[in-house]
Scaffold this motif. Sequence first.
Motif, PDB file in Angstrom:
ATOM      1  N   MET A  64       0.859  -1.189   0.000  1.00  0.00           N
ATOM      2  CA  MET A  64       0.000   0.000   0.000  1.00  0.00           C
ATOM      3  C   MET A  64       0.893   1.237   0.000  1.00  0.00           C
ATOM      4  SD  MET A  64      -2.971  -1.074   2.762  1.00  0.00           S
ATOM      5  CE  MET A  64      -4.092   0.285   2.375  1.00  0.00           C
ATOM      6  N   ASP A  65       0.791   2.058  -1.051  1.00  0.00           N
ATOM      7  CA  ASP A  65       1.600   3.270  -1.133  1.00  0.00           C
ATOM      8  C   ASP A  65       0.923   4.412  -0.367  1.00  0.00           C
ATOM      9  OD1 ASP A  65      -0.484   4.114  -2.784  1.00  0.00           O
ATOM     10  OD2 ASP A  65       0.704   4.096  -4.611  1.00  0.00           O
ATOM     11  N   LYS A  66       1.501   5.598  -0.466  1.00  0.00           N
ATOM     12  CA  LYS A  66       0.993   6.773   0.247  1.00  0.00           C
ATOM     13  C   LYS A  66      -0.485   7.018  -0.057  1.00  0.00           C
ATOM     14  CE  LYS A  66       1.778  11.743   0.567  1.00  0.00           C
ATOM     15  NZ  LYS A  66       2.631  12.871   0.183  1.00  0.00           N
ATOM     16  N   ASP A  67      -0.865   6.967  -1.319  1.00  0.00           N
ATOM     17  CA  ASP A  67      -2.264   7.207  -1.686  1.00  0.00           C
ATOM     18  C   ASP A  67      -3.191   6.137  -1.122  1.00  0.00           C
ATOM     19  OD1 ASP A  67      -1.555   9.511  -3.063  1.00  0.00           O
ATOM     20  OD2 ASP A  67      -1.421   8.496  -5.001  1.00  0.00           O
ATOM     21  N   ALA A  68      -2.775   4.877  -1.174  1.00  0.00           N
ATOM     22  CA  ALA A  68      -3.605   3.785  -0.665  1.00  0.00           C
ATOM     23  C   ALA A  68      -3.785   3.890   0.853  1.00  0.00           C
ATOM     24  CB  ALA A  68      -3.010   2.432  -1.045  1.00  0.00           C
ATOM     25  N   LEU A  69      -2.706   4.227   1.582  1.00  0.00           N
ATOM     26  CA  LEU A  69      -2.822   4.390   3.032  1.00  0.00           C
ATOM     27  C   LEU A  69      -3.703   5.583   3.375  1.00  0.00           C
ATOM     28  CD1 LEU A  69       0.771   3.656   4.407  1.00  0.00           C
ATOM     29  CD2 LEU A  69      -1.260   2.201   4.549  1.00  0.00           C
ATOM     30  N   SER A  70      -3.557   6.666   2.629  1.00  0.00           N
ATOM     31  CA  SER A  70      -4.384   7.854   2.858  1.00  0.00           C
ATOM     32  C   SER A  70      -5.854   7.523   2.637  1.00  0.00           C
ATOM     33  CB  SER A  70      -3.951   8.998   1.944  1.00  0.00           C
ATOM     34  OG  SER A  70      -2.627   9.383   2.230  1.00  0.00           O
ATOM     35  N   GLN A  71      -6.147   6.755   1.604  1.00  0.00           N
ATOM     36  CA  GLN A  71      -7.530   6.356   1.329  1.00  0.00           C
ATOM     37  C   GLN A  71      -8.047   5.414   2.416  1.00  0.00           C
ATOM     38  OE1 GLN A  71      -9.545   7.658  -0.991  1.00  0.00           O
ATOM     39  NE2 GLN A  71     -11.164   6.462  -0.059  1.00  0.00           N
ATOM     40  N   PHE A  72      -7.187   4.533   2.935  1.00  0.00           N
ATOM     41  CA  PHE A  72      -7.573   3.649   4.025  1.00  0.00           C
ATOM     42  C   PHE A  72      -8.013   4.457   5.243  1.00  0.00           C
ATOM     43  CE2 PHE A  72      -6.646   1.278   7.888  1.00  0.00           C
ATOM     44  CZ  PHE A  72      -7.291   0.079   7.659  1.00  0.00           C
ATOM     45  N   LEU A  73      -7.277   5.534   5.544  1.00  0.00           N
ATOM     46  CA  LEU A  73      -7.670   6.391   6.666  1.00  0.00           C
ATOM     47  C   LEU A  73      -9.068   6.962   6.457  1.00  0.00           C
ATOM     48  CD1 LEU A  73      -4.424   8.412   7.535  1.00  0.00           C
ATOM     49  CD2 LEU A  73      -5.525   6.630   8.907  1.00  0.00           C
ATOM     50  N   VAL A  74      -9.360   7.375   5.240  1.00  0.00           N
ATOM     51  CA  VAL A  74     -10.661   7.981   4.942  1.00  0.00           C
ATOM     52  C   VAL A  74     -11.788   6.952   5.018  1.00  0.00           C
ATOM     53  CG1 VAL A  74     -12.020   9.096   3.113  1.00  0.00           C
ATOM     54  CG2 VAL A  74      -9.675   9.848   3.563  1.00  0.00           C
ATOM     55  N   THR A  75     -11.577   5.789   4.429  1.00  0.00           N
ATOM     56  CA  THR A  75     -12.673   4.819   4.309  1.00  0.00           C
ATOM     57  C   THR A  75     -12.784   3.858   5.498  1.00  0.00           C
ATOM     58  OG1 THR A  75     -11.276   3.315   3.031  1.00  0.00           O
ATOM     59  CG2 THR A  75     -12.656   4.855   1.790  1.00  0.00           C
ATOM     60  N   ASP A  76     -11.659   3.498   6.130  1.00  0.00           N
ATOM     61  CA  ASP A  76     -11.690   2.475   7.173  1.00  0.00           C
ATOM     62  C   ASP A  76     -11.346   2.969   8.572  1.00  0.00           C
ATOM     63  OD1 ASP A  76     -11.887  -0.437   5.788  1.00  0.00           O
ATOM     64  OD2 ASP A  76     -10.851   0.981   4.472  1.00  0.00           O
ATOM     65  N   PHE A  77     -10.775   4.152   8.671  1.00  0.00           N
ATOM     66  CA  PHE A  77     -10.335   4.671   9.974  1.00  0.00           C
ATOM     67  C   PHE A  77     -10.721   6.141  10.062  1.00  0.00           C
ATOM     68  CE2 PHE A  77      -6.452   3.993  13.008  1.00  0.00           C
ATOM     69  CZ  PHE A  77      -7.297   4.003  14.106  1.00  0.00           C
ATOM     70  N   ALA A  78     -11.969   6.417   9.688  1.00  0.00           N
ATOM     71  CA  ALA A  78     -12.456   7.790   9.548  1.00  0.00           C
ATOM     72  C   ALA A  78     -12.373   8.602  10.837  1.00  0.00           C
ATOM     73  CB  ALA A  78     -13.886   7.787   9.014  1.00  0.00           C
ATOM     74  N   GLN A  79     -12.422   7.941  12.000  1.00  0.00           N
ATOM     75  CA  GLN A  79     -12.380   8.682  13.251  1.00  0.00           C
ATOM     76  C   GLN A  79     -11.055   9.409  13.469  1.00  0.00           C
ATOM     77  OE1 GLN A  79     -12.708   5.365  12.889  1.00  0.00           O
ATOM     78  NE2 GLN A  79     -12.022   4.235  14.675  1.00  0.00           N
ATOM     79  N   VAL A  80      -9.998   9.047  12.744  1.00  0.00           N
ATOM     80  CA  VAL A  80      -8.706   9.731  12.897  1.00  0.00           C
ATOM     81  C   VAL A  80      -8.223  10.391  11.605  1.00  0.00           C
ATOM     82  CG1 VAL A  80      -8.008   8.226  14.808  1.00  0.00           C
ATOM     83  CG2 VAL A  80      -7.280   7.690  12.464  1.00  0.00           C
TER      84      VAL A  80
END
Length: 139
Positions: free
Chosen positions: A5-21
């Motif tokens: 998972m590159d920078k964009d994939a991790l950033s998207q993970f934060l938005v979709t799966d870890f939205a509270q942070v």
Amino acid sequence: MPIVMDKDALSQFLVTDFAQVKDMFTVEEVRDTGVTIRLIAGEQHLRPGGTVSGPAMFALADVSVYLAILAMIGPKALSVTTSCSMDFMRKPVAGVDLLCEVRLLKLGKQLAVGDCLIFSEGKPEPVARANMTYSIPRS
């Protein structure tokens, strides 16, 4: 270690799966040995005395190691912290973002160990150091 998972994939993970942070942290860099994550420091992270709180720095280290692991193994959301040791070495600069540089020391099938250095942005001396162990769920 190959990056899954590159920078964009991790950033998207934060938005979709870890939205509270997602509004607290920004993925700055993904390397084959780890990541650099930014804590967007705000009033909510300060403690009396005008410094970034220990719990905010712990959260930065914890999320940073978590993202470093996901960068290498993919989005296994149930990876969890099993151990942490943290040293607070200097007073962080109030009102300045913190950067956490993670180096994965071990990435096995069931456990991962990461070493973190946390810096006030623009300062060369670390304000904290953490060593974290994570349990990785079986696939």
